[in-house]
Scaffold this motif. Structure first.
Motif, PDB file in Angstrom:
ATOM      1  N   ARG A 248     -18.334  -2.934  17.320  1.00 47.45           N
ATOM      2  CA  ARG A 248     -19.195  -3.179  18.482  1.00 47.45           C
ATOM      3  C   ARG A 248     -18.576  -4.262  19.373  1.00 47.45           C
ATOM      4  O   ARG A 248     -18.530  -4.123  20.592  1.00 47.45           O
ATOM      5  CB  ARG A 248     -20.594  -3.619  18.047  1.00 47.45           C
ATOM      6  CG  ARG A 248     -21.455  -4.029  19.241  1.00 47.45           C
ATOM      7  CD  ARG A 248     -22.904  -3.817  18.983  1.00 47.45           C
ATOM      8  NE  ARG A 248     -23.379  -4.632  17.883  1.00 47.45           N
ATOM      9  CZ  ARG A 248     -24.297  -5.594  18.020  1.00 47.45           C
ATOM     10  NH1 ARG A 248     -24.790  -5.853  19.202  1.00 47.45           N
ATOM     11  NH2 ARG A 248     -24.704  -6.285  16.978  1.00 47.45           N
ATOM     12  N   ARG A 433     -35.491 -12.654  22.851  1.00 40.89           N
ATOM     13  CA  ARG A 433     -34.153 -12.549  23.422  1.00 40.89           C
ATOM     14  C   ARG A 433     -34.016 -11.241  24.201  1.00 40.89           C
ATOM     15  O   ARG A 433     -33.449 -11.200  25.292  1.00 40.89           O
ATOM     16  CB  ARG A 433     -33.104 -12.608  22.307  1.00 40.89           C
ATOM     17  CG  ARG A 433     -31.700 -12.616  22.830  1.00 40.89           C
ATOM     18  CD  ARG A 433     -30.680 -12.717  21.717  1.00 40.89           C
ATOM     19  NE  ARG A 433     -29.581 -11.804  21.972  1.00 40.89           N
ATOM     20  CZ  ARG A 433     -28.623 -12.029  22.845  1.00 40.89           C
ATOM     21  NH1 ARG A 433     -28.622 -13.133  23.541  1.00 40.89           N
ATOM     22  NH2 ARG A 433     -27.666 -11.151  23.040  1.00 40.89           N
TER      23      ARG A 433
ATOM     24  N   MET B   1     -19.334 -12.420  15.837  1.00 43.16           N
ATOM     25  CA  MET B   1     -18.604 -13.508  15.202  1.00 43.16           C
ATOM     26  C   MET B   1     -19.540 -14.641  14.812  1.00 43.16           C
ATOM     27  O   MET B   1     -20.407 -15.031  15.567  1.00 43.16           O
ATOM     28  CB  MET B   1     -17.596 -14.089  16.203  1.00 43.16           C
ATOM     29  CG  MET B   1     -16.333 -13.327  16.350  1.00 43.16           C
ATOM     30  SD  MET B   1     -15.302 -13.472  14.895  1.00 43.16           S
ATOM     31  CE  MET B   1     -15.130 -15.251  14.752  1.00 43.16           C
ATOM     32  N   GLU B 107     -24.378 -19.563  24.739  1.00 39.00           N
ATOM     33  CA  GLU B 107     -25.579 -19.577  23.913  1.00 39.00           C
ATOM     34  C   GLU B 107     -25.244 -19.091  22.500  1.00 39.00           C
ATOM     35  O   GLU B 107     -24.391 -18.230  22.325  1.00 39.00           O
ATOM     36  CB  GLU B 107     -26.637 -18.663  24.529  1.00 39.00           C
ATOM     37  CG  GLU B 107     -27.906 -18.650  23.714  1.00 39.00           C
ATOM     38  CD  GLU B 107     -29.040 -17.870  24.369  1.00 39.00           C
ATOM     39  OE1 GLU B 107     -29.186 -17.976  25.594  1.00 39.00           O
ATOM     40  OE2 GLU B 107     -29.770 -17.182  23.642  1.00 39.00           O
ATOM     41  N   SER B 109     -27.069 -18.453  18.304  1.00 38.86           N
ATOM     42  CA  SER B 109     -28.257 -18.456  17.448  1.00 38.86           C
ATOM     43  C   SER B 109     -27.881 -19.109  16.126  1.00 38.86           C
ATOM     44  O   SER B 109     -26.917 -18.686  15.504  1.00 38.86           O
ATOM     45  CB  SER B 109     -28.723 -17.026  17.171  1.00 38.86           C
ATOM     46  OG  SER B 109     -29.053 -16.375  18.361  1.00 38.86           O
ATOM     47  N   GLU B 125     -22.907 -15.769  17.309  1.00 41.07           N
ATOM     48  CA  GLU B 125     -23.066 -15.374  18.702  1.00 41.07           C
ATOM     49  C   GLU B 125     -24.355 -14.576  18.778  1.00 41.07           C
ATOM     50  O   GLU B 125     -24.692 -13.835  17.861  1.00 41.07           O
ATOM     51  CB  GLU B 125     -21.862 -14.543  19.123  1.00 41.07           C
ATOM     52  CG  GLU B 125     -20.681 -15.445  19.331  1.00 41.07           C
ATOM     53  CD  GLU B 125     -19.387 -14.699  19.531  1.00 41.07           C
ATOM     54  OE1 GLU B 125     -19.389 -13.471  19.429  1.00 41.07           O
ATOM     55  OE2 GLU B 125     -18.390 -15.366  19.771  1.00 41.07           O
ATOM     56  N   PRO B 126     -25.080 -14.742  19.893  1.00 35.88           N
ATOM     57  CA  PRO B 126     -26.434 -14.198  19.901  1.00 35.88           C
ATOM     58  C   PRO B 126     -26.485 -12.669  19.845  1.00 35.88           C
ATOM     59  O   PRO B 126     -27.478 -12.108  19.419  1.00 35.88           O
ATOM     60  CB  PRO B 126     -27.022 -14.724  21.214  1.00 35.88           C
ATOM     61  CG  PRO B 126     -25.871 -15.155  22.021  1.00 35.88           C
ATOM     62  CD  PRO B 126     -24.771 -15.510  21.096  1.00 35.88           C
ATOM     63  N   HIS B 127     -25.404 -11.991  20.262  1.00 32.83           N
ATOM     64  CA  HIS B 127     -25.462 -10.524  20.221  1.00 32.83           C
ATOM     65  C   HIS B 127     -25.154 -10.004  18.822  1.00 32.83           C
ATOM     66  O   HIS B 127     -25.152  -8.813  18.572  1.00 32.83           O
ATOM     67  CB  HIS B 127     -24.498  -9.922  21.242  1.00 32.83           C
ATOM     68  CG  HIS B 127     -23.078 -10.326  21.005  1.00 32.83           C
ATOM     69  ND1 HIS B 127     -22.339  -9.820  19.963  1.00 32.83           N
ATOM     70  CD2 HIS B 127     -22.272 -11.207  21.632  1.00 32.83           C
ATOM     71  CE1 HIS B 127     -21.137 -10.367  19.987  1.00 32.83           C
ATOM     72  NE2 HIS B 127     -21.075 -11.233  21.002  1.00 32.83           N
ATOM     73  N   GLU B 128     -24.863 -10.914  17.919  1.00 36.59           N
ATOM     74  CA  GLU B 128     -24.502 -10.544  16.555  1.00 36.59           C
ATOM     75  C   GLU B 128     -25.679  -9.843  15.866  1.00 36.59           C
ATOM     76  O   GLU B 128     -26.830 -10.055  16.238  1.00 36.59           O
ATOM     77  CB  GLU B 128     -24.136 -11.857  15.837  1.00 36.59           C
ATOM     78  CG  GLU B 128     -23.170 -11.784  14.710  1.00 36.59           C
ATOM     79  CD  GLU B 128     -21.986 -10.865  14.914  1.00 36.59           C
ATOM     80  OE1 GLU B 128     -22.152  -9.681  14.596  1.00 36.59           O
ATOM     81  OE2 GLU B 128     -20.918 -11.319  15.364  1.00 36.59           O
TER      82      GLU B 128
END
Lengths: 820, 198
Positions: A248, A433, B1, B107, B109, B125-128
């Motif tokens: 991803r 979020r 990551m 940003e 988390s 990382e917040p999209h993790e």
């Protein structure tokens, strides 16, 4: 757990004397000169690491020691590699180490050495060169077949990608895309080493590798994925895991990178549109090649989907992989950890599908049936809530294009999730979020969003400290002309909501007659049918059923005992912050009528709050601040709402119970009740206001405070006096009345002490202010221009020609004189 | 990551100021953010900055744990060595949003797990994939508790930190969260056990 021993170890490490340290260094060097490293060496290295890492300041090792430690990186003993890497990561890089970047044998670096290289990279160039070397090693390995030592290459590349995506050239992208396709789609489908126990007497025939299995134990009939199990795994199966784990991020990054060079992107897209028809008709063409273990790059061009350029091909394979994962997630896993992994895989799969669809819209139509089916399968099971958020993201991104009805998705996200799962920290974090990231399109496409605030605020009421930051960002989007009044009431009752959520949970898990537990009056009230409506209103899911309720006072009484519940207090502490945001936003969306309504709500709610003394005080402070701002912005609000403001200012009790807000109401009346602010302001209005304030001032300065109350704050007294003087300066008939009062005040206080003011200094200040006003009012013309200055004085419009502007010239002259 | 993995205290300590947390283990992954920021910092300055950043995270997590425990009102369950599974089961967890610039440039988390007086924190990382990160954090915490006997009074977390490094290099290599089914997990655990046995 943490002991005194640990604390003193850290202290020792920090405070070690230089001489002692040098001795330690030289002992360590001696140890490292030996051929065999024993327990003592390991222990000393570990202590060295502690000494270096315990301080935030850098210690430099003697060159000899540094060299010795560095050489351990390639030791065959892993523990020494680990320690060497850990120690060197805490020291400044030596120039010698930089050599490593240029070594040809980057591929032979072990994972710990690579970690050191990464952490000590001194520039982007270092990273680029490391990246290039790693990719070269991947390429050269392709002929020999992948090896286990490659596994750490992908995480390192992913790290570099994260920090410095520019490191990758177009060729690199192509190469890695090709490799990822291989690992993802063509990993072995037989079990790896140690697959069958064999045994001494079994012949080689029965040693044939067993096929991989699904999580429910059945034999796998399709390609290998992270949800396949076996007794052991081959290297390419490990690479499959690593590839999927970074997929991803890779797609996200190289999407963003390829956006930078648009020409190449357009070319790719052209090619894609040409080859798309092929990929549709041959979407299953790869099956024939799975029987071989790894399909080499060369033979990989045989079928039609291979006509796709590498990036598109990866997209296609990612698409297939995710479809398969979604299918596999429906299988019943034997282990709990695998069931959890299935959920995580669903999240990842849906996110990747979303990502490929964003890049290539034509995939949307092929993906939606699967996403829809997944939603249908899982939507009723709240334990899959966190999988639903990526699905919601998919619907939001592509629902419009595919003309899909998203209603049921939003009912879940804005309805059941906050209402039933408000106590799930992780869901709350992810949901908020999601809202933050998609604010614009939600406001545009999902009308339910703004009306769902009573539900969304449950997340805040439950876990205020953790999510308040998100609400700071979200709240402005919830403030609209239609929702403002109800939202204000809801925010003010947030501590009540917090308590009610606690009661709801307790009520659900405790039997009606709680044996031994402390009896909660509020819990009884919560269960009492006659109060049901009050609590149901607090727990409502949507806005629009009324701004507030009539029996708010009753509700607050029922909840009296919650005032010291930590959760409620934490919640109450966040309300003032949010109110500030609310008022700052509302002035941008509201008309004057709505603002007038809000002023009334403030006056009314100032005495209708859950009884937490600190909370009430804070809310009054916020109200005061914004009452002032609103009136400053729209002075005619004061004339509009003069009736209610006067009623408030005329009640003596407010002086004692709401000092802060009372003072501000009096101030705005004195300041803005004037013809210059609103032509409707009549002499009669000014006189009636004057009389109301005069009565209060007289009352509070002629007797001791009522029992239980403290003396009125000096500020209230002086504000009242100033307001009276201002009003009198606008209607000169009133001047003698003020003067009379002020002279009396002076006479009364001559004795030294009065019952309504305990502090002597305060009293002096009050009297001085009175004398000033009195003298000012002796010259009514002057009084008017001082107390009600015309707008050109308060908001000066200086001549803007910079060459002749007087203030500027003066400033220039001042500068000149001061510099000499 | 994952950007970093931290072990720190979450309870008041007499040696520290209120709200402070003692860092017991920290591992940052990847290159230093400060190096890429083009601010022209020296390696020494970058190191101080890095240490301050993780201290900020630890402090934020410490407050989050304290507030969350206060709100839930649940009494802490004391566990002794050998009861790692129970300790993990009783652990409370949550997420702290770290705004961009506070302290990382983007940003992040911060996922945390509070086991009695200790906090285990992953900064992602917040999209993790947070579901995966949560599982990984639990797994890491269990291994740390077991292999460093952290429920006892010893100081192995300081004196055997190489064990944590070895754990991380397998379960979270270079900060990469891995989709490991129980079979892959077992095979890594065998490697871990072999390492610990030395």
């Amino acid at each position: 757990m943490y002991s005194h021993g640990s604390e003193s170890l850290i202290k020792q490490a920090r405070e070690i004397q230089e001489s002692e340290l040098q001795k330690f260094y030289s002992r360590l060097v001696k140890l490292l000169q030996g051929k065999e490293f024993g327990h003592e060496t390991v222990d000393s290295l570990q202590r060295l690491h502690l000494i270096l890492s315990a301080s935030k300041y850098t210690r430099t090792l003697p060159p000899e020691l540094q060299k010795r430690v560095l050489s351990l990186l390639s030791s065959p003993v892993e523990q020494l590699q680990v320690l060497s890497s850990a120690v060197l990561r805490e020291t400044p890089p030596l120039s010698g180490q930089e050599l490593n970047y240029n070594q040809e044998n980057v591929s032979q670096l072990n994972s710990h050495a690579a970690a050191l290289l990464l952490s000590q990279a001194g520039s982007r160039a270092d990273l680029s060169s490391l990246c290039a070397q790693l990719l070269r090693s991947l390429e050269s390995r392709s002929s020999e077949g992948p090896s286990h030592s490659l596994t750490h290459t992908l995480p390192i590349l992913n790290t570099i990608l994260t920090h410095c995506p520019q490191c990758l050239t177009e060729d690199h992208e192509t190469l890695l895309s090709k490799k990822l396709v291989d690992w993802l789609r063509y990993a072995s489908i037989t079990q790896g080493g140690g697959a069958s126990s064999g045994g001494f007497f079994t012949g080689p025939r029965s040693r044939q590798p067993a096929p991989i299995a699904e999580l429910d134990g059945t034999v796998s009939g399709d390609f290998f994925t992270v949800l396949c199990v076996g007794q052991g795994f081959t290297d390419d199966q490990w690479m499959n895991v690593y590839s999927f784990s970074m997929l991803r991020h890779w797609l996200l990054t190289y999407h963003s990178v390829s956006n930078d060079n648009t020409t190449a992107d357009t070319a790719n897209r052209l090619q894609l549109s040409l080859s798309l028809s092929h990929s549709h008709s041959f979407s299953n063409d790869d099956r024939s090649e799975i029987d071989g273990s790894v399909v080499s790059m060369v033979s990989a061009t045989s079928s039609s989907s291979r006509l796709l350029p590498p990036k598109e091909r990866l997209r296609e394979k990612a698409f297939q992989y995710c479809q398969r994962l979604i299918e596999q997630s429906d299988r019943k896993a034997h282990k709990r950890t695998d069931a959890d992994l299935q959920k995580a895989c669903l999240v990842e799969a849906v996110c990747i599908l979303d990502c490929v669809c964003v890049e290539d819209a034509s995939l949307v139509y092929r993906t939606f049936p699967c996403i829809k089916a997944l939603f249908g399968r899982l939507s009723s099971d709240l334990s899959f809530a966190r999988v639903m958020l990526p699905i919601a993201q998919f619907y939001l991104n592509h629902g419009e294009m595919a003309a899909v009805d998203c209603e049921s998705v939003w009912n879940l996200v804005f309805g059941r999730f906050p209402a039933e799962l408000f106590n799930d920290h992780f869901l709350a974090h992810e949901l908020l979020r999601f809202l933050r990231l998609n604010l614009e399109s939600l406001q545009l496409r999902v009308p339910q969003y703004t009306h769902s605030f009573p539900n969304l605020l449950k997340l805040l009421a439950w876990d205020s400290p953790a999510v308040v930051d998100d609400f700071v960002d979200l709240l402005p989007s919830l403030v609209t002309a239609g929702t403002a009044v109800e939202l204000l009431h809801t925010l003010l009752d947030l501590p009540c909501l917090s308590a009610t959520l606690v009661l709801q949970l307790r009520s659900a898990c405790l039997p009606i007659s709680e044996p031994g537990g402390r009896c909660l009056l509020s819990l009884d009230a919560f269960r009492n049918p006659s109060f049901r409506g009050l609590f149901l209103f607090l727990l409502r899911g949507e806005a629009g059923s009324g701004d507030t309720i009539d029996r708010l006072g009753t509700l607050h009484e029922l909840l009296a005992e919650v005032a010291d519940w930590p959760r409620v207090i934490q919640c109450a502490q966040t309300v003032p912050v949010l109110l500030h945001i609310f008022f700052n936003t509302v002035t941008t969306v509201a008309d004057e009528k709505l603002l007038a309504h809000l002023v009334l709500v403030m006056l009314e709610r100032s005495s209708l709050l859950l009884n937490i003394p600190k909370y009430i005080k804070e809310i009054h402070r916020v109200f005061s601040c914004h009452l002032l701002r609103l009136c400053k912005l729209h002075p005619s609000l004061v004339v509009d709402q003069s009736h209610e403001l006067l009623e408030f200012a005329g009640a003596t009790a407010n002086v004692y119970s709401k000092e802060e807000i009372y003072t501000h109401v009096v101030w705005v009346l004195g300041e803005y009740l004037s013809v210059s602010c609103d032509s409707r302001c009549s002499v009669r209005l000014i006189t009636s206001c004057f009389e109301a304030l005069e009565a209060v001032l007289f009352e509070i300065t002629s007797s001791a405070p009522p029992p239980g109350a403290v003396c009125p704050a000096p500020r209230v007294v002086t504000t009242l006096m100033s307001a009276l003087a201002k009003l009198a300066s606008r209607s000169h008939d009133l001047i003698p009345r003020v003067s009379l009062f002020l002279s009396k005040l002076r006479t009364v206080t001559r004795g030294g002490s009065v019952a309504w003011c305990s502090d002597e200094e305060d009293l002096v200040a009050i009297v001085t202010r009175g004398e000033e006003l009195w003298s000012l009012l002796k010259a009514p013309g002057v009084a008017q221009s001082v107390l009600t200055p015309p707008p050109h004085v308060t908001t000066p419009q200086w001549h803007r020609d910079i060459n002749v502007a007087m203030p500027l010239q003066l400033r220039a002259l001042t500068n000149l004189t001061h510099s000499q | 990551m994952v950007r970093c993995f931290l072990i720190h205290t979450v309870c008041p300590l007499s040696a520290l100021g209120t709200g402070e947390a003692r860092m017991l283990y920290s591992r940052l992954f990847g290159p230093d953010e400060g190096m890429l920021s083009d601010k022209g910092l020296t390696p020494e300055e970058r190191r101080v900055l890095q240490k301050e950043k993780i201290a900020v995270v630890a402090r934020q997590v410490r407050s989050a744990v304290a507030l969350s425990r206060e709100a839930s009102g649940r009494p802490l369950v004391e566990t002794v060595p050998g009861e790692e599974a129970l300790a993990l089961q009783e652990a409370d967890g949550g997420v702290v949003r770290l705004r961009a610039g506070d302290p990382f440039s983007e940003e992040m988390s911060a996922l945390w797990l509070g086991v009695q007086s200790l906090g285990f924190t992953l900064v992602c990382e917040p999209h993790e994939n947070l579901l995966l990160a949560e599982g990984t954090l639990r797994n890491l915490t269990r291994h740390c508790l077991e292999h460093l006997h952290m429920l006892g009074q010893g100081s192995e977390v300081l004196l055997r930190s190489n064990r944590i490094d070895a754990l991380l290099s397998r379960l979270l290599p270079h900060g990469q969260l891995l989709f490991l089914n129980h079979r892959f997990g077992q095979s890594l655990e065998k490697e871990v056990a072999a390492y610990m046995a030395k």
